[in-house]
Design a protein around this motif. Structure first.
Motif, PDB file in Angstrom:
ATOM      1  N   ARG A  70       1.622   9.335  -6.282  1.00  0.00           N
ATOM      2  CA  ARG A  70       2.179  10.684  -6.125  1.00  0.00           C
ATOM      3  C   ARG A  70       3.345  10.935  -7.085  1.00  0.00           C
ATOM      4  O   ARG A  70       4.059  11.912  -6.956  1.00  0.00           O
ATOM      5  CB  ARG A  70       2.668  10.876  -4.687  1.00  0.00           C
ATOM      6  N   LYS A  71       3.559   9.971  -8.007  1.00  0.00           N
ATOM      7  CA  LYS A  71       4.637  10.061  -9.003  1.00  0.00           C
ATOM      8  C   LYS A  71       6.025  10.056  -8.356  1.00  0.00           C
ATOM      9  O   LYS A  71       6.970  10.655  -8.859  1.00  0.00           O
ATOM     10  CB  LYS A  71       4.486  11.306  -9.882  1.00  0.00           C
ATOM     11  N   LYS A  72       6.143   9.358  -7.233  1.00  0.00           N
ATOM     12  CA  LYS A  72       7.419   9.210  -6.539  1.00  0.00           C
ATOM     13  C   LYS A  72       8.038   7.865  -6.910  1.00  0.00           C
ATOM     14  O   LYS A  72       7.335   6.914  -7.265  1.00  0.00           O
ATOM     15  CB  LYS A  72       7.237   9.265  -5.018  1.00  0.00           C
ATOM     16  N   LEU A  73       9.337   7.782  -6.821  1.00  0.00           N
ATOM     17  CA  LEU A  73      10.044   6.540  -7.065  1.00  0.00           C
ATOM     18  C   LEU A  73      10.023   5.713  -5.784  1.00  0.00           C
ATOM     19  O   LEU A  73      10.469   6.175  -4.727  1.00  0.00           O
ATOM     20  CB  LEU A  73      11.497   6.819  -7.478  1.00  0.00           C
ATOM     21  N   ALA A  74       9.482   4.525  -5.857  1.00  0.00           N
ATOM     22  CA  ALA A  74       9.407   3.658  -4.682  1.00  0.00           C
ATOM     23  C   ALA A  74       9.369   2.211  -5.135  1.00  0.00           C
ATOM     24  O   ALA A  74       8.912   1.898  -6.232  1.00  0.00           O
ATOM     25  CB  ALA A  74       8.153   3.974  -3.861  1.00  0.00           C
ATOM     26  N   GLY A  75       9.851   1.345  -4.293  1.00  0.00           N
ATOM     27  CA  GLY A  75       9.828  -0.078  -4.593  1.00  0.00           C
ATOM     28  C   GLY A  75      10.054  -0.872  -3.330  1.00  0.00           C
ATOM     29  O   GLY A  75      10.388  -0.321  -2.280  1.00  0.00           O
ATOM     30  N   ALA A  76       9.842  -2.159  -3.433  1.00  0.00           N
ATOM     31  CA  ALA A  76      10.059  -3.049  -2.293  1.00  0.00           C
ATOM     32  C   ALA A  76      10.536  -4.389  -2.818  1.00  0.00           C
ATOM     33  O   ALA A  76      10.120  -4.823  -3.900  1.00  0.00           O
ATOM     34  CB  ALA A  76       8.773  -3.221  -1.501  1.00  0.00           C
ATOM     35  N   LEU A  77      11.393  -5.016  -2.081  1.00  0.00           N
ATOM     36  CA  LEU A  77      11.886  -6.345  -2.420  1.00  0.00           C
ATOM     37  C   LEU A  77      11.442  -7.275  -1.312  1.00  0.00           C
ATOM     38  O   LEU A  77      11.797  -7.087  -0.148  1.00  0.00           O
ATOM     39  CB  LEU A  77      13.421  -6.336  -2.527  1.00  0.00           C
ATOM     40  N   PHE A  78      10.622  -8.269  -1.643  1.00  0.00           N
ATOM     41  CA  PHE A  78      10.115  -9.217  -0.660  1.00  0.00           C
ATOM     42  C   PHE A  78      10.834 -10.540  -0.846  1.00  0.00           C
ATOM     43  O   PHE A  78      10.873 -11.082  -1.936  1.00  0.00           O
ATOM     44  CB  PHE A  78       8.602  -9.408  -0.833  1.00  0.00           C
ATOM     45  N   ALA A 123       0.834  -1.209   0.000  1.00  0.00           N
ATOM     46  CA  ALA A 123       0.000   0.000   0.000  1.00  0.00           C
ATOM     47  C   ALA A 123       0.865   1.255   0.000  1.00  0.00           C
ATOM     48  O   ALA A 123       0.557   2.238  -0.694  1.00  0.00           O
ATOM     49  CB  ALA A 123      -0.929  -0.011   1.211  1.00  0.00           C
ATOM     50  N   THR A 124       1.951   1.241   0.753  1.00  0.00           N
ATOM     51  CA  THR A 124       2.846   2.401   0.812  1.00  0.00           C
ATOM     52  C   THR A 124       3.495   2.661  -0.544  1.00  0.00           C
ATOM     53  O   THR A 124       3.548   3.800  -1.022  1.00  0.00           O
ATOM     54  CB  THR A 124       3.927   2.193   1.889  1.00  0.00           C
ATOM     55  N   VAL A 125       3.999   1.613  -1.181  1.00  0.00           N
ATOM     56  CA  VAL A 125       4.627   1.755  -2.494  1.00  0.00           C
ATOM     57  C   VAL A 125       3.605   2.250  -3.513  1.00  0.00           C
ATOM     58  O   VAL A 125       3.883   3.180  -4.292  1.00  0.00           O
ATOM     59  CB  VAL A 125       5.263   0.424  -2.951  1.00  0.00           C
ATOM     60  N   GLU A 126       2.413   1.671  -3.508  1.00  0.00           N
ATOM     61  CA  GLU A 126       1.388   2.105  -4.460  1.00  0.00           C
ATOM     62  C   GLU A 126       0.996   3.567  -4.241  1.00  0.00           C
ATOM     63  O   GLU A 126       0.760   4.301  -5.203  1.00  0.00           O
ATOM     64  CB  GLU A 126       0.165   1.194  -4.374  1.00  0.00           C
ATOM     65  N   GLU A 127       0.950   4.006  -2.995  1.00  0.00           N
ATOM     66  CA  GLU A 127       0.638   5.401  -2.691  1.00  0.00           C
ATOM     67  C   GLU A 127       1.730   6.332  -3.239  1.00  0.00           C
ATOM     68  O   GLU A 127       1.443   7.391  -3.797  1.00  0.00           O
ATOM     69  CB  GLU A 127       0.478   5.605  -1.181  1.00  0.00           C
ATOM     70  N   MET A 128       2.975   5.925  -3.107  1.00  0.00           N
ATOM     71  CA  MET A 128       4.080   6.722  -3.646  1.00  0.00           C
ATOM     72  C   MET A 128       3.990   6.804  -5.165  1.00  0.00           C
ATOM     73  O   MET A 128       4.246   7.845  -5.758  1.00  0.00           O
ATOM     74  CB  MET A 128       5.434   6.136  -3.216  1.00  0.00           C
ATOM     75  N   TRP A 129       3.637   5.693  -5.803  1.00  0.00           N
ATOM     76  CA  TRP A 129       3.478   5.707  -7.256  1.00  0.00           C
ATOM     77  C   TRP A 129       2.385   6.678  -7.675  1.00  0.00           C
ATOM     78  O   TRP A 129       2.520   7.376  -8.672  1.00  0.00           O
ATOM     79  CB  TRP A 129       3.155   4.311  -7.774  1.00  0.00           C
ATOM     80  N   GLU A 163      19.885  -5.062 -13.933  1.00  0.00           N
ATOM     81  CA  GLU A 163      19.064  -4.390 -14.938  1.00  0.00           C
ATOM     82  C   GLU A 163      18.091  -3.400 -14.291  1.00  0.00           C
ATOM     83  O   GLU A 163      17.809  -2.334 -14.852  1.00  0.00           O
ATOM     84  CB  GLU A 163      18.269  -5.413 -15.751  1.00  0.00           C
ATOM     85  N   LEU A 164      17.587  -3.756 -13.114  1.00  0.00           N
ATOM     86  CA  LEU A 164      16.637  -2.889 -12.409  1.00  0.00           C
ATOM     87  C   LEU A 164      17.333  -1.797 -11.596  1.00  0.00           C
ATOM     88  O   LEU A 164      16.681  -1.028 -10.905  1.00  0.00           O
ATOM     89  CB  LEU A 164      15.752  -3.737 -11.486  1.00  0.00           C
ATOM     90  N   ARG A 165      18.663  -1.786 -11.670  1.00  0.00           N
ATOM     91  CA  ARG A 165      19.470  -0.787 -10.965  1.00  0.00           C
ATOM     92  C   ARG A 165      19.288  -0.841  -9.444  1.00  0.00           C
ATOM     93  O   ARG A 165      19.247   0.187  -8.770  1.00  0.00           O
ATOM     94  CB  ARG A 165      19.207   0.612 -11.499  1.00  0.00           C
ATOM     95  N   ILE A 166      19.186  -2.059  -8.941  1.00  0.00           N
ATOM     96  CA  ILE A 166      19.147  -2.261  -7.492  1.00  0.00           C
ATOM     97  C   ILE A 166      20.526  -1.858  -6.961  1.00  0.00           C
ATOM     98  O   ILE A 166      21.546  -2.165  -7.588  1.00  0.00           O
ATOM     99  CB  ILE A 166      18.857  -3.741  -7.148  1.00  0.00           C
ATOM    100  N   PRO A 167      20.609  -1.188  -5.823  1.00  0.00           N
ATOM    101  CA  PRO A 167      21.912  -0.785  -5.280  1.00  0.00           C
ATOM    102  C   PRO A 167      22.860  -1.975  -5.111  1.00  0.00           C
ATOM    103  O   PRO A 167      22.442  -3.081  -4.742  1.00  0.00           O
ATOM    104  CB  PRO A 167      21.562  -0.169  -3.928  1.00  0.00           C
TER     105      PRO A 167
END
Length: 93
Positions: free
Chosen positions: A35-43, A27-33, A64-68
């Motif tokens: 708002r046009k913010k960059l957000a993601g989660a790795l489960f 829900a947090t990631v979707e809310e950021m999206w 490829e996904l530019r994960i740190p």
């Protein structure tokens, strides 16, 4: 009563499960999206999923996904030297 756990703690708490934690994260990631913010989660299913992961393919996709790099190196070290054992009707393959 003194509360020793952070309010965001889900493990070892009544009526809070891993499923609840994942739902909040999604829900947090979707809310950021929205708002046009960059957000993601790795489960990660640490208990069982890694036995079946193709390490090189996962690491390539993470790059490829530019994960740190620190996260990529952590996943690489976690997956290194893991083995899968297939047992069918009592026979080890």
């Amino acid at each position: 009563m003194l509360e020793c756990l952070h309010e965001g703690q889900f493990g070892s708490r009544k009526q809070r499960s891993a499923v609840d934690a994942v739902a909040i994260m999604i829900a947090t990631v979707e809310e950021m999206w929205k708002r046009k913010k960059l957000a993601g989660a790795l489960f990660l299913d640490v208990q069982g999923a890694f036995n079946y992961v193709a390490r090189k393919q996962l690491l390539k996709r993470m790059i490829e996904l530019r994960i740190p790099g620190d996260m990529i190196r952590w996943v690489d070290s976690f997956l290194r030297e893991r083995k899968v054992q297939l047992v069918i009707d009592g026979y080890i393959c």
